[in-house]
Design a protein around this motif. Structure first.
Motif, PDB file in Angstrom:
ATOM      1  N   ASN A 181       0.669  -3.362  -7.735  1.00 23.16           N
ATOM      2  CA  ASN A 181      -0.492  -2.735  -7.244  1.00 23.16           C
ATOM      3  C   ASN A 181      -0.154  -1.279  -6.833  1.00 23.16           C
ATOM      4  O   ASN A 181       0.915  -0.526  -7.296  1.00 23.16           O
ATOM      5  N   LEU A 182      -1.064  -0.512  -6.313  1.00 24.46           N
ATOM      6  CA  LEU A 182      -0.967   0.952  -6.060  1.00 24.46           C
ATOM      7  C   LEU A 182      -0.480   1.317  -4.600  1.00 24.46           C
ATOM      8  O   LEU A 182      -0.477   2.511  -4.196  1.00 24.46           O
ATOM      9  N   ASP A 183       0.179  -0.008  -3.987  1.00 27.01           N
ATOM     10  CA  ASP A 183       0.356   0.570  -2.831  1.00 27.01           C
ATOM     11  C   ASP A 183       1.869   1.417  -2.427  1.00 27.01           C
ATOM     12  O   ASP A 183       1.856   2.217  -1.619  1.00 27.01           O
TER      13      ASP A 183
ATOM     14  N   ASP B 100      -7.347   9.706 -10.055  1.00 27.51           N
ATOM     15  CA  ASP B 100      -8.076   9.823  -8.991  1.00 27.51           C
ATOM     16  C   ASP B 100      -8.769  11.051  -8.943  1.00 27.51           C
ATOM     17  O   ASP B 100      -8.213  12.210  -8.770  1.00 27.51           O
TER      18      ASP B 100
ATOM     19  N   LEU C  78      -2.269   7.903 -10.903  1.00 24.26           N
ATOM     20  CA  LEU C  78      -2.196   6.564 -10.329  1.00 24.26           C
ATOM     21  C   LEU C  78      -1.234   5.799 -11.180  1.00 24.26           C
ATOM     22  O   LEU C  78      -0.618   5.059 -10.725  1.00 24.26           O
TER      23      LEU C  78
ATOM     24  N   LYS D 184      -5.259  -0.918  -3.373  1.00 20.38           N
ATOM     25  CA  LYS D 184      -4.420  -0.207  -2.688  1.00 20.38           C
ATOM     26  C   LYS D 184      -4.684  -0.667  -1.107  1.00 20.38           C
ATOM     27  O   LYS D 184      -6.105  -0.478  -0.802  1.00 20.38           O
TER      28      LYS D 184
ATOM     29  N   LEU E 205     -10.038  -0.963  -5.605  1.00 18.02           N
ATOM     30  CA  LEU E 205     -10.365   0.485  -5.592  1.00 18.02           C
ATOM     31  C   LEU E 205     -11.571   0.723  -6.300  1.00 18.02           C
ATOM     32  O   LEU E 205     -11.813   0.837  -7.410  1.00 18.02           O
TER      33      LEU E 205
END
Length: 413
Positions: free
Chosen positions: A225-227, A354, A361, A243, A248
């Motif tokens: 994921n985008l963490d 973004d 991202l 996130k 998102l």
């Protein structure tokens, strides 16, 4: 109703029953805004027939099982209740036993809508419909998502871990804890054989007791994921657009870029995005000849005729939160209308940005080329738990226009 369609609910209490030529196990899951259950108490089925605002009713084999939702009693942090079904016989699929869900006024019995999911085959479990809250209004949506992995596939999507039965120990086993009492069947119906939940269900919210020897993670566990910030994908890798534990649901920008190979002549490529529905049906396409689709939820920056210059050559902005529910997949493509092959292209890439901050991202760099005129760069797939996944593709096809990419894109979903 058809897949993806929805109706407003005119009553606070609704019942969803699911009928088929064979007996089905029907259940309900209460989901929060992140598309996950809070605990085991949010899984409502024949061995746990009541939860906050949601109850299960057995048909006793003579009538279909049903889930009743009292929207006035659903906790404020629950945003949807999904109703699932699976054949009662172990291993049976939905091939030839087409189910029909009927949504009724729970008090008066008035029929509000019916839904029969189309084209079922090897699926052994099904998310049939969902009752969801949107801007203070409760609605019902037809879903019809099948799972070949049975209830385990549904559990994975909604944040429930499925523990396989442990193998027999070599040492003598310790005495088992006494079984938990089981709620009696609905009055007036024959008793149903007591069975454990169709496998043991343990919410991620409530950690299980530490095992003596941890089992290896299940396939697909630990999805990226985008963490941790920017993600660089390789072909066929997937990242969940989540996130901080939340989907998102905002605007994202897909930038696509390329350069002529070996300082060659200018090259005119066209970036596009194709929108699909839940049955891989073509909804619409956004490209240089149609710069806005889906009421402005998807917008194209316009055609770049040369490929020269730094930065993205063409940009497609997607407002994920405004996409209609009928759109469940987006495939991003690049075509050479003039017929130049991708062997004449260098440094082709796509990247998810973004647009509010300019932060990159996700990025996918095309590392090889084939003598074809089209390439599917990436796809975004809406999960039934609410989030979107992005998968790097890099699949070449013989197609000079977006129209010729529609069928290959559908097959790739």
């Amino acid at each position: 109703m058809t897949p993806g369609s929805n109706i407003p609910l005119s009553t606070a209490r609704v019942t969803v029953d699911v009928a088929a030529p064979v007996r089905l196990d029907v259940s309900g899951l209460l989901l929060t805004a992140d598309g996950k259950v809070r605990s085991d108490d949010d899984f409502i089925f024949y061995n746990q027939p009541a939860g906050p605002g949601v109850t299960y009713r057995s048909g006793g084999g003579a009538a279909p099982d049903a889930i009743t939702v009292d929207t006035a009693a659903v906790p404020a942090d629950i945003e949807k209740i999904v109703v699932t079904a699976s054949p009662d016989a172990a291993g049976q699929t939905f091939q030839g036993i087409e189910p029909t869900a009927t949504i009724r006024d729970a008090d008066g019995g008035t029929e509000l809508a019916t839904f029969t999911p189309p084209r079922l085959g090897t699926e052994t479990a099904l998310v049939v419909v969902e009752i969801y809250r949107r801007n203070g209004q409760w609605k019902a949506r037809a879903v019809g998502q099948g799972y070949a992995e049975g209830l385990a596939g549904i559990a994975t999507d909604f944040g429930v871990t499925v523990e396989e039965p442990a193998s027999a120990p070599t040492a003598p086993p310790q005495p088992a804890a006494p079984p938990q009492p089981v709620a009696p069947p609905h009055p007036g119906t024959p008793p149903r054989p007591v069975a454990p939940p169709p496998p043991a269900m343990q919410s991620q919210v409530t950690p299980p007791a530490p095992p003596a020897a941890p089992a290896p993670p299940a396939p697909g566990a630990g999805k990226i994921n985008l963490d941790k910030g920017r993600v660089s994908l390789q072909k066929n890798q997937t990242v969940s657009l989540v996130k901080g534990g939340r989907p998102l649901l905002s605007r994202v920008q897909m930038g696509l870029g390329w350069e002529p190979a070996f300082r060659g002549a200018d090259i005119d490529l066209d970036a596009s995005v194709i929108a699909y529905g839940p049955q891989r049906n073509h909804v619409d396409s956004c490209y240089f000849g149609k710069l806005s689709i889906l009421s402005g939820a998807v917008k194209h920056s316009g055609d770049n005729l040369t490929g020269e210059g730094g930065g993205d050559d063409e940009v497609i902005v997607v407002d994920l939160g405004r996409l209609p529910q009928e759109v469940t997949g987006l495939v991003f493509t690049v075509n050479s209308f003039s017929g130049q092959k991708f062997t004449e292209v260098a440094k082709a890439y796509c990247r998810l940005v973004d647009p509010a901050t300019g932060e990159e991202l996700v990025r996918f760099d095309l590392t090889h080329a084939e003598p074809q005129t089209g390439v599917m760069m990436a796809k975004l797939i809406r999960q039934f738990s609410g989030e979107w996944d992005m998968t790097a593709m890099g699949d070449f096809v013989k197609a000079r226009t977006v129209r010729n990419m529609v069928e290959p894109g559908a097959l790739a979903l």
